[in-house]
Design a protein around this motif. Structure first.
Motif, PDB file in Angstrom:
ATOM      1  N   THR A   5      41.887  61.425  -0.811  1.00  0.00           N
ATOM      2  CA  THR A   5      41.185  62.455  -0.027  1.00  0.00           C
ATOM      3  C   THR A   5      39.935  62.905  -0.782  1.00  0.00           C
ATOM      4  O   THR A   5      39.691  62.492  -1.923  1.00  0.00           O
ATOM      5  CB  THR A   5      42.100  63.664   0.226  1.00  0.00           C
ATOM      6  OG1 THR A   5      42.476  64.224  -1.034  1.00  0.00           O
ATOM      7  CG2 THR A   5      43.356  63.247   0.982  1.00  0.00           C
TER       8      THR A   5
ATOM      9  N   THR B 123      36.254  61.985  -4.634  1.00  0.00           N
ATOM     10  CA  THR B 123      37.509  61.439  -4.121  1.00  0.00           C
ATOM     11  C   THR B 123      38.609  61.622  -5.163  1.00  0.00           C
ATOM     12  O   THR B 123      38.390  61.410  -6.356  1.00  0.00           O
ATOM     13  CB  THR B 123      37.376  59.942  -3.790  1.00  0.00           C
ATOM     14  OG1 THR B 123      36.901  59.255  -4.948  1.00  0.00           O
ATOM     15  CG2 THR B 123      36.451  59.707  -2.623  1.00  0.00           C
TER      16      THR B 123
ATOM     17  N   ARG C 142      46.053  62.239  -4.079  1.00  0.00           N
ATOM     18  CA  ARG C 142      47.133  63.227  -4.035  1.00  0.00           C
ATOM     19  C   ARG C 142      48.456  62.457  -4.056  1.00  0.00           C
ATOM     20  O   ARG C 142      48.753  61.694  -3.139  1.00  0.00           O
ATOM     21  CB  ARG C 142      47.026  64.108  -2.804  1.00  0.00           C
ATOM     22  CG  ARG C 142      45.685  64.862  -2.760  1.00  0.00           C
ATOM     23  CD  ARG C 142      45.612  65.838  -1.603  1.00  0.00           C
ATOM     24  NE  ARG C 142      44.284  66.445  -1.527  1.00  0.00           N
ATOM     25  CZ  ARG C 142      43.891  67.494  -2.243  1.00  0.00           C
ATOM     26  NH1 ARG C 142      44.756  68.061  -3.073  1.00  0.00           N
ATOM     27  NH2 ARG C 142      42.669  67.973  -2.113  1.00  0.00           N
TER      28      ARG C 142
END
Length: 572
Positions: free
Chosen positions: A159, A167, A170
């Protein structure tokens, strides 16, 4: 809104008022009142908007706090990694998995918490994830600060970080160490279940009832003979209390007996007793039980192996014979002698059956005890996480199953021979190659100091039943290796149309006064009681030799060894 923002807003408003001051000076009284009213309304609108903004800010702060709680106290570990695999953020669950406080983790490379040799796996998966947008699930060994290594399952998505506009990945982090151990235990359990199924299959072939009960007298295993006699399916019996559900404490005459009839002062089952068996539809069968208590390494009882014989018809027969004997007390001496002989034969049959039950119980006890003790030890080792010790006991279970197979094969061979259902099928074959193949089958029986030597001076081609000759040789070679510590010698020669095969050992020999009983079923010489065996081997050999229309003889000296001589006709 902060005080600095309010001050700037007021300064702008005053500047606009000064710019409009010239126009305001020319307003009439009515226009001034109207303007004042508009200003008051606008002020109220501004105050209402400010209140709404404050409430919205409060709700946003509540949502932020809720998100923080969800992030920190989720049951799964979460962390945020940069493209350089630096930990940008981490929740409390993940910190607990690593055993380190969050302040010491954020900003550190993730590889610092991974076991040696696993960093390459991590970097390759993350590099691919930053290209594809998804981090597929994969396993990796990680380090806890004080508890050692654990297996973790990682997966995640790529993400954009709203603060840095970079960028990030996660990642979810789950400890699957216990799950992996459970999978291993499940595989081991399946393996043991297969071994147990094999044992059950072998016991199902036995002509008597066999069952295993635990220390609470609950049935853990029962063979097909037992299910058929009780007329219940196996699942209907397993787990039931043996004495509460299936044994009657009323004797055949209707008299109630106590449990002391079947138990000794230590609370263990007596080695032998008789009782009524409660079958389906209230049918009662009189049974003779032989019981063997199974002990662990500390001599504590862990269960009981029970062998049972249905003696209902035999008891009825014995009762009729007793009554018949009483009614014929005045019969002539010749008839009395005939009756005595008949009773003697019945006694011999009864003794043979008792010997069979006792022998079967003894021969099955050792491997079954080994199987049960190994199973219990495997369970303990699994609980103690000592998986390296499991293999030895699995091998003990396999060896015991092979031992049970050999015993049952002897029983089945004797039954077929006595029923006369074994037929011969002759064929032509080379004797030397055949005997070498048979010797190779016996190599597993040999002790470290033993060899089997074969002597045949000239080629011999025979025409007879190959399978029966193989069974004869396997039995004789097995005995020779079992009762001897040195080499075994096999000699073959042809005299006209008679094939002579001698099998000689230098073992313990056979006592001379027991030679006449050697080929009797269940007979075992007194000097071999400590060596395992069923007492069926030589009886089976004698039956097989008769089928081949041959003869068998032997010579033996105690302490010097034995020689068995086969003389088999070669009919063309």
């Amino acid at each position: 809104m902060s005080s600095a923002d309010e001050h700037n807003l007021r300064a702008k408003a005053e500047a606009k008022i000064r710019a409009r001051s010239h126009a305001i000076q020319n307003l009439t009284l009515e226009e001034s009142k109207s303007l004042l009213h508009e200003l008051e309304v606008h002020q109220v609108e501004l105050e209402m908007q400010n209140e709404e903004l404050r409430e919205a800010q409060h709700r946003l702060e509540e949502v932020r706090d809720q998100y923080t709680d969800l992030f920190d106290f989720a049951p799964i570990g979460y962390l945020v990694l940069t493209e350089k695999v630096i930990i940008r953020n981490i929740n409390l669950t993940a910190c607990a998995l690593l055993g380190i406080e969050r302040s010491f983790i954020i900003g550190k490379p993730f590889s610092a918490y991974i076991s040696n040799g696993e960093s390459r796996t991590l970097f390759l998966n993350l590099r691919k994830a930053f290209k594809t947008g998804v981090l597929p699930s994969f396993e990796i060994e990680m380090k806890h600060k004080s508890k050692g290594n654990f297996t973790a399952l990682l997966q995640g998505i790529i993400t954009i970080d709203q603060k840095t506009n970079n960028t990030v990945c996660r990642v979810s982090l789950i400890d699957i160490t216990e799950l992996k151990k459970a999978e291993i235990l499940q595989l081991q359990h399946k393996s043991l279940q297969k071994e147990k199924q094999k044992i059950q299959e072998y016991l199902n072939l036995a002509p008597v009832v066999f069952l295993l009960i635990d220390t609470d007298y609950k049935v853990q295993m029962i063979n097909k003979k037992g299910c058929d006699l009780l007329r219940y399916e196996n699942p209907e019996i397993l787990g039931k209390h043996w004495f509460d559900h299936f044994i009657s404490f009323t004797d055949i005459n209707g008299t109630t007996v106590t449990q002391q009839h079947i138990k000794n002062e230590k609370g263990l089952l007596n080695p032998c007793f008789e009782s009524l068996l409660k079958c389906r539809n209230n049918e009662m069968r009189l049974m003779s039980w032989t019981n063997v208590t199974l002990l662990d390494d500390n001599n504590k009882p862990i269960g009981t192996l029970i062998a049972g014989e249905d003696i209902t018809e035999r008891k009825k027969l014995e009762s009729r014979q007793q009554k018949y004997t009483e009614e014929l007390e005045d019969i002539v001496a010749e008839r009395t002698e005939e009756l005595k002989e008949a009773l003697q034969q019945e006694k011999i049959i009864s003794e043979m059956k008792s010997a069979f039950v006792s022998m079967a119980s003894h021969e099955f006890r050792t491997p079954l005890t080994s199987i049960l003790s190994s199973t219990i030890l495997i369970e303990k080792y699994n609980d103690l996480k000592e998986n390296t010790k499991v293999g030895k006991h699995v091998e003990r279970i396999k060896s015991s199953v092979n031992q049970l197979t050999n015993i049952l094969e002897d029983f089945l061979s004797m039954e077929k021979l006595e029923r006369g259902i074994v037929t011969t099928s002759k064929e032509t074959f080379d004797l030397k190659a055949f005997i070498f193949d048979t010797i190779e089958e016996c190599n597993w029986m040999l002790k470290e100091t033993q060899n089997i030597n074969y002597i045949q001076k000239s080629p011999i081609e025979v025409f007879m039943d190959k399978k029966i000759l193989r069974n004869v040789l396997l039995n004789l070679i097995s005995n020779a290796t079992k009762y001897s510590q040195t080499d075994v010698e096999i000699r073959a020669s042809l005299n006209k149309d008679i094939l002579n095969i001698d099998i000689e050992d230098k073992g313990i020999g056979i006592p001379e006064n027991e030679h006449k009983h050697l080929f009797t079923k269940f007979f075992r010489a007194k000097n071999v009681t400590n060596i395992q065996g069923t007492g069926l081997g030589l009886s089976i050999v004698k039956h097989y030799v008769d089928l081949l229309e041959g003869t068998i003889a032997f010579s033996s000296k105690l302490g010097e060894g034995s020689t068995f001589k086969l003389m088999l006709p070669l009919h063309t």
